[in-house]
Design an enzyme around this catalytic site. Structure first.
Site, PDB file in Angstrom:
ATOM      1  N   THR A 174       3.559   3.504  16.044  1.00  7.68           N
ATOM      2  CA  THR A 174       3.045   2.499  15.278  1.00  7.68           C
ATOM      3  C   THR A 174       3.763   2.089  13.513  1.00  7.68           C
ATOM      4  OG1 THR A 174       0.750   2.974  15.149  1.00  7.68           O
ATOM      5  CG2 THR A 174       0.745   1.862  17.085  1.00  7.68           C
TER       6      THR A 174
ATOM      7  N   SER B 284     -10.077   2.719  13.705  1.00  3.44           N
ATOM      8  CA  SER B 284      -9.667   1.496  13.245  1.00  3.44           C
ATOM      9  C   SER B 284      -9.639   0.415  13.774  1.00  3.44           C
ATOM     10  CB  SER B 284      -8.551   2.036  12.490  1.00  3.44           C
ATOM     11  OG  SER B 284      -7.235   2.429  13.273  1.00  3.44           O
TER      12      SER B 284
ATOM     13  N   ASN C  41       4.593  -1.638  12.253  1.00  5.07           N
ATOM     14  CA  ASN C  41       3.858  -2.473  11.580  1.00  5.07           C
ATOM     15  C   ASN C  41       4.147  -2.468   9.993  1.00  5.07           C
ATOM     16  OD1 ASN C  41       1.582  -2.877  10.009  1.00  5.07           O
ATOM     17  ND2 ASN C  41       0.443  -1.065  11.129  1.00  5.07           N
TER      18      ASN C  41
ATOM     19  N   LYS D  26      -5.651  -7.493  21.410  1.00  4.37           N
ATOM     20  CA  LYS D  26      -7.473  -7.301  21.426  1.00  4.37           C
ATOM     21  C   LYS D  26      -7.918  -8.896  20.769  1.00  4.37           C
ATOM     22  CE  LYS D  26      -6.857  -2.111  21.996  1.00  4.37           C
ATOM     23  NZ  LYS D  26      -7.053  -1.779  23.859  1.00  4.37           N
TER      24      LYS D  26
ATOM     25  N   SER E 247      -7.305  -2.090   6.139  1.00  3.43           N
ATOM     26  CA  SER E 247      -8.740  -1.196   6.425  1.00  3.43           C
ATOM     27  C   SER E 247      -9.981  -0.449   4.659  1.00  3.43           C
ATOM     28  CB  SER E 247      -7.353   0.570   6.987  1.00  3.43           C
ATOM     29  OG  SER E 247      -7.511  -0.139   7.908  1.00  3.43           O
TER      30      SER E 247
ATOM     31  N   GLU F 193       0.857  -1.777   0.552  1.00  5.30           N
ATOM     32  CA  GLU F 193       0.197   0.115   0.381  1.00  5.30           C
ATOM     33  C   GLU F 193       0.955   1.069   0.187  1.00  5.30           C
ATOM     34  OE1 GLU F 193      -1.620  -1.300   4.341  1.00  5.30           O
ATOM     35  OE2 GLU F 193      -1.936   0.993   4.021  1.00  5.30           O
TER      36      GLU F 193
ATOM     37  N   CYS G 287      -3.512  -2.741   4.367  1.00  6.15           N
ATOM     38  CA  CYS G 287      -2.498  -4.349   4.917  1.00  6.15           C
ATOM     39  C   CYS G 287      -3.763  -5.846   4.164  1.00  6.15           C
ATOM     40  CB  CYS G 287      -2.571  -3.989   6.044  1.00  6.15           C
ATOM     41  SG  CYS G 287      -2.302  -2.602   6.720  1.00  6.15           S
TER      42      CYS G 287
ATOM     43  N   HIS H 294      -3.054  -9.989  12.219  1.00  4.46           N
ATOM     44  CA  HIS H 294      -2.478  -8.877  11.256  1.00  4.46           C
ATOM     45  C   HIS H 294      -2.312  -7.618  13.328  1.00  4.46           C
ATOM     46  CE1 HIS H 294      -1.796  -4.946   8.842  1.00  4.46           C
ATOM     47  NE2 HIS H 294      -2.910  -4.803   9.878  1.00  4.46           N
TER      48      HIS H 294
END
Ligand code: CAA
Length: 398
Positions: free
Chosen positions: A157, A207, A287, A251, A320, A82, A114, A242
């Site tokens: 990040t 996000s 990332n 999470k 995303s 990307e 991604c 991811h």
């Protein structure tokens, strides 16, 4: 019937990184927020010479060397990215020459935030399953330089790197299970990058929610497909996600465990067993967008391939915008010994720490990096580097 999947993998990262504790000190933030709160220890920083083409070429060259692959057998090359270097010419076209791929080869670039690498991987699996490959192999390279604005919440990040994967019949590492997967898509504004800027725009907390919603949707689809195939998701012994930052994967796993009816303590115990080892490499790199899931997979293989031979693992890819896929694969017999030969973590050892002023200088220079004047001076002897622009053409050391 022959299995199809990931035969071999290799990574490439820039030669420098920033310690997140140093970044926190410079930004007046407690280091715990970045290191424990986000789950990132270091983030890779790419100089202009280490652009997505150079990173991809270096990952693929390492793949060919360590796994003893003949580039002449590649019939499909997809670059997922990307952060492409051109609005028209794909990263894969540069790779075609830099890697010495055959002219009888389909090359293209895949973009969906991604998810681009996963789009390439799934296309490669289908290309082989359909019979179009006729015994040839596919190269899928995920490559990105993740940039947010300096001093923004997204800054800790960031990261940069590439993961190259060979996709083939009878893979030596991970056999995937075509058709047993769950997809989810929705038009959302969580993260995007307008054509006029190299830095991503992000609605950070939104996000996170978009990621979790997509995970729930894709996982439900995967469960339906796996039930039809006669197995229960409980047979997944490890799960890779991811990883925009390590805490997001935690999470995510908690969310999946909730969907499975587990309480918080059970979810946390399961995280330690099923997810933690896959986050070791991402915590050292940050990332890398399209490659993040596959860096997590690399990390898992590096740590546990021997113990996991014959076992099934789950994989979650999120792009995303958004689209997502939950799928699974089985670690192959002999993977442990093969992984030892691949020396997967080696590129992480060959790096130096940048000070924050050095990092900021690299970022300022990088904003005009696509117009870098041509020069043979780059300091990356022995690897592919972007040398600059000559008559509007990007030039790479070979
Ligand atoms: N010690 C330990 N932990 C601390 C702390 C301290 N001193 N101070 C704060 N924390 C914790 C917080 O409690 C929080 O943890 P939880 O999420 O578990 O509650 C964590 O540190 C982060 O704190 P904040 O939420 O306050 O941080 P923030 O608002 O500054 O930014 C962010 C966080 C929104 C993720 C931001 O970094 C960002 O926008 N990142 C880019 C977007 C992104 O990565 N999104 C992920 C989903 S989208 C995706 O996956 C695609 C992609 O690749 C981009």
């Amino acid at each position: 019937m022959a299995t199809i999947g990931i035969d071999a993998v290799a990574i490439a990262v820039p030669k420098g990184y920033v310690e997140l504790a140093d970044l926190a000190a410079a930004r007046g933030v407690p280091p715990g927020k970045y290191v424990e709160g986000l789950g990132v220890t270091r983030m890779s920083v790419a100089r202009a010479h280490e652009d997505p083409v150079a990173l991809a070429a270096n990952a693929a060259r390492r793949l060919f060397a360590t796994a003893e692959i003949d580039p002449g057998r590649i019939g499909l090359c997809v670059a997922g990215t990307e952060t492409a270097v051109d609005h028209s010419k794909p990263v894969a076209a540069y790779l075609h020459r830099l890697l010495g791929l055959p002219e009888r080869c389909r090359v293209f670039e895949a973009k969906h935030a991604c998810f681009g690498g996963t789009a390439g991987l799934l296309a490669a699996i289908d290309w082989i399953a359909s019979g179009s490959a006729r015994g040839r192999q596919a190269l899928v390279v995920c490559t990105d330089v993740a940039r947010y604005a300096l001093n923004s919440p997204g800054e800790p990040t960031q990261g940069a790197g590439a993961v190259a994967m060979l996709i083939s019949e009878n893979p030596r590492l991970l056999a995937l299970e075509p058709g047993i997967s769950g997809s989810y898509s929705k038009d959302v504004n969580d993260f995007w990058r307008p054509l006029y800027t190299k830095e991503a725009v992000v609605d950070g907390h939104h996000s996170v929610q978009c990621y979790l919603d997509a995970l729930a949707g894709a996982y439900e689809g995967f469960k339906d497909a796996s039930r039809e195939a006669g197995y229960h998701p409980d047979s997944l012994v490890r799960r890779c996600y991811h990883v925009p930052y390590g805490k997001m994967a935690k999470k995510a796993h908690r969310h999946v465990m909730q969907l499975e009816g587990k309480n918080e303590a059970q979810a946390d115990a399961s995280y330690v067993e099923q997810v933690a080892t896959s986050l070791r490499m991402p915590s050292q790199v940050g990332n890398i967008y399209t490659g993040s899931l596959y860096l997590a997979l690399t990390s898992l293989l590096e740590a546990e391939a021997s113990e996991l031979e014959g076992k099934r693992i789950g994989l979650f890819s999120y792009g995303s915008g958004c689209t997502a896929e939950y799928f699974a694969g089985r670690i192959q017999a002999g993977a442990g010994a093969f992984v030892a030969k691949l020396q997967l973590a080696e590129p992480l050892a060959d790096r130096r720490c940048y000070t924050i002023p050095e990092y900021e200088a690299i970022r300022h220079a990088d904003s005009d990096g696509d117009r870098l004047p041509l020069s043979a001076e780059h300091g990356y002897n022995g690897s592919v580097a972007f040398l600059g622009v000559d008559n509007e053409r990007r030039v790479y050391s070979n």
